[in-house]
Design an enzyme around this catalytic site. Structure first.
Site, mmCIF file in Angstrom:
data_model
loop_
_atom_site.group_PDB
_atom_site.id
_atom_site.type_symbol
_atom_site.label_atom_id
_atom_site.label_comp_id
_atom_site.label_asym_id
_atom_site.label_seq_id
_atom_site.Cartn_x
_atom_site.Cartn_y
_atom_site.Cartn_z
ATOM 1 N N GLU A 13 -8.948 -11.075 -7.784
ATOM 2 C CA GLU A 13 -8.045 -9.929 -7.647
ATOM 3 C C GLU A 13 -6.896 -9.992 -8.656
ATOM 4 O OE1 GLU A 13 -7.131 -9.856 -3.443
ATOM 5 O OE2 GLU A 13 -9.111 -9.061 -2.936
ATOM 6 N N LYS A 25 0.835 -1.203 0.000
ATOM 7 C CA LYS A 25 0.000 0.000 0.000
ATOM 8 C C LYS A 25 0.874 1.258 0.000
ATOM 9 C CE LYS A 25 -3.674 -2.494 2.470
ATOM 10 N NZ LYS A 25 -4.619 -2.469 3.616
ATOM 11 N N ASN A 55 -1.712 -0.261 7.254
ATOM 12 C CA ASN A 55 -1.177 -1.586 7.580
ATOM 13 C C ASN A 55 -0.344 -2.210 6.468
ATOM 14 O OD1 ASN A 55 -3.257 -2.257 5.907
ATOM 15 N ND2 ASN A 55 -4.453 -3.347 7.453
ATOM 16 N N HIS A 102 -1.701 -5.489 1.386
ATOM 17 C CA HIS A 102 -2.940 -6.244 1.195
ATOM 18 C C HIS A 102 -2.597 -7.649 0.732
ATOM 19 C CE1 HIS A 102 -6.725 -7.661 -0.474
ATOM 20 N NE2 HIS A 102 -6.012 -8.033 -1.508
ATOM 21 N N TYR A 109 -12.031 -3.131 -3.312
ATOM 22 C CA TYR A 109 -12.592 -3.181 -1.960
ATOM 23 C C TYR A 109 -14.122 -3.227 -1.978
ATOM 24 C CZ TYR A 109 -8.123 -2.644 0.493
ATOM 25 O OH TYR A 109 -6.874 -2.852 1.025
HETATM 26 P P1 RTP Z 1 -6.594 -6.146 3.277
HETATM 27 O O1 RTP Z 1 -7.892 -6.504 2.612
HETATM 28 O O2 RTP Z 1 -6.167 -4.732 3.004
HETATM 29 O O3 RTP Z 1 -5.540 -7.168 2.982
HETATM 30 O O4 RTP Z 1 -6.762 -6.216 4.848
HETATM 31 P P2 RTP Z 1 -7.500 -7.331 5.684
HETATM 32 O O5 RTP Z 1 -8.030 -8.402 4.789
HETATM 33 O O6 RTP Z 1 -6.589 -7.747 6.782
HETATM 34 O O7 RTP Z 1 -8.697 -6.509 6.321
HETATM 35 P P3 RTP Z 1 -10.145 -6.186 5.708
HETATM 36 O O8 RTP Z 1 -11.149 -6.571 6.730
HETATM 37 O O9 RTP Z 1 -10.293 -6.759 4.333
HETATM 38 O O10 RTP Z 1 -10.131 -4.601 5.624
HETATM 39 C C1 RTP Z 1 -9.572 -3.942 4.512
HETATM 40 C C2 RTP Z 1 -8.766 -2.766 4.992
HETATM 41 O O11 RTP Z 1 -9.650 -1.786 5.517
HETATM 42 C C3 RTP Z 1 -9.011 -1.111 6.570
HETATM 43 N N1 RTP Z 1 -9.842 -1.201 7.749
HETATM 44 N N2 RTP Z 1 -10.053 -0.181 8.543
HETATM 45 N N3 RTP Z 1 -10.994 1.492 10.606
HETATM 46 C C4 RTP Z 1 -11.307 0.219 10.629
HETATM 47 O O12 RTP Z 1 -11.960 -0.288 11.495
HETATM 48 C C5 RTP Z 1 -10.841 -0.620 9.534
HETATM 49 N N4 RTP Z 1 -11.117 -1.890 9.342
HETATM 50 C C6 RTP Z 1 -10.480 -2.260 8.214
HETATM 51 C C7 RTP Z 1 -7.690 -1.769 6.845
HETATM 52 O O13 RTP Z 1 -6.662 -0.960 6.293
HETATM 53 C C8 RTP Z 1 -7.794 -3.086 6.114
HETATM 54 O O14 RTP Z 1 -6.538 -3.508 5.645
HETATM 55 MG MG MG Z 2 -9.198 -8.013 3.097
#
Ligand code: RTP
Ligand code: MG
Length: 148
Positions: free
Chosen positions: A126, A9, A112, A115, A49
């Protein structure tokens, strides 16, 4: 062979962590089959997303992912989807285990670093969203027999 989509990112690029992040997947033994640096469009960010479209953080997430260069990658290997998620660590870097990318290098859920596709079907979606077929290189590292 299984493939996953990973993206460093904008915070990972800005902090100069591209090499460090790629190193972890190379060292593990996965094979890099696609790699590009790009400025992500609004359309691509929203499509990527899409599952989070109704979430309160969606607009901020799209703004962030389109704010600077991103490194898109496709990695190949046995069990690479789940293994890459382990190497990446929990979504919130504050609860991610030390030894993971987010646990070692991050502190903020909205910053973070990387992705990773969360399932084999998501990975297929994707990979084709981010890469054209001709941008992917199928190759066999000569070291493979030493890994299996
Ligand atoms: P990613 O898709 O980016 O790999 O991350 P992930 O699977 O670990 O998490 P996901 O639930 O898919 O969430 C996508 C991205 O959204 C942001 N996020 N912010 N503020 C919040 O509560 C919150 N929750 C999620 C994070 O940057 C996450 O990577
Ligand atoms: Mg995710």
């Amino acid at each position: 062979m299984e493939r996953t989509f990973l993206a460093i990112k904008p915070d990972g690029v800005q902090r100069g962590l591209v090499g460090e992040i790629i190193r972890r997947f190379e060292e593990k033994g996965f094979t890099l089959v696609g790699l590009k640096l790009l400025k992500v469009s609004q359309e691509l960010a929203q499509e990527h997303y899409d599952v989070h479209r109704e979430r309160p953080f969606f607009a901020g997430l799209v703004d962030f992912i389109t704010s600077g260069p991103v490194v898109g990658m496709v990695w190949e290997g046995e069990g690479v989807v789940a293994s890459a998620r382990k190497i990446i660590g929990a979504t919130n870097p504050l609860s991610a285990e030390p030894g993971t990318i987010r646990g070692d290098l991050g502190i903020n859920i909205g910053r973070n670093l990387i992705h990773g596709s969360d399932a084999v079907e998501t990975a297929q979606r994707e990979v084709s969203l981010w890469f054209k077929e001709e941008e992917l290189v199928s190759w066999q590292p000569t070291i493979t027999p030493w890994l299996h």
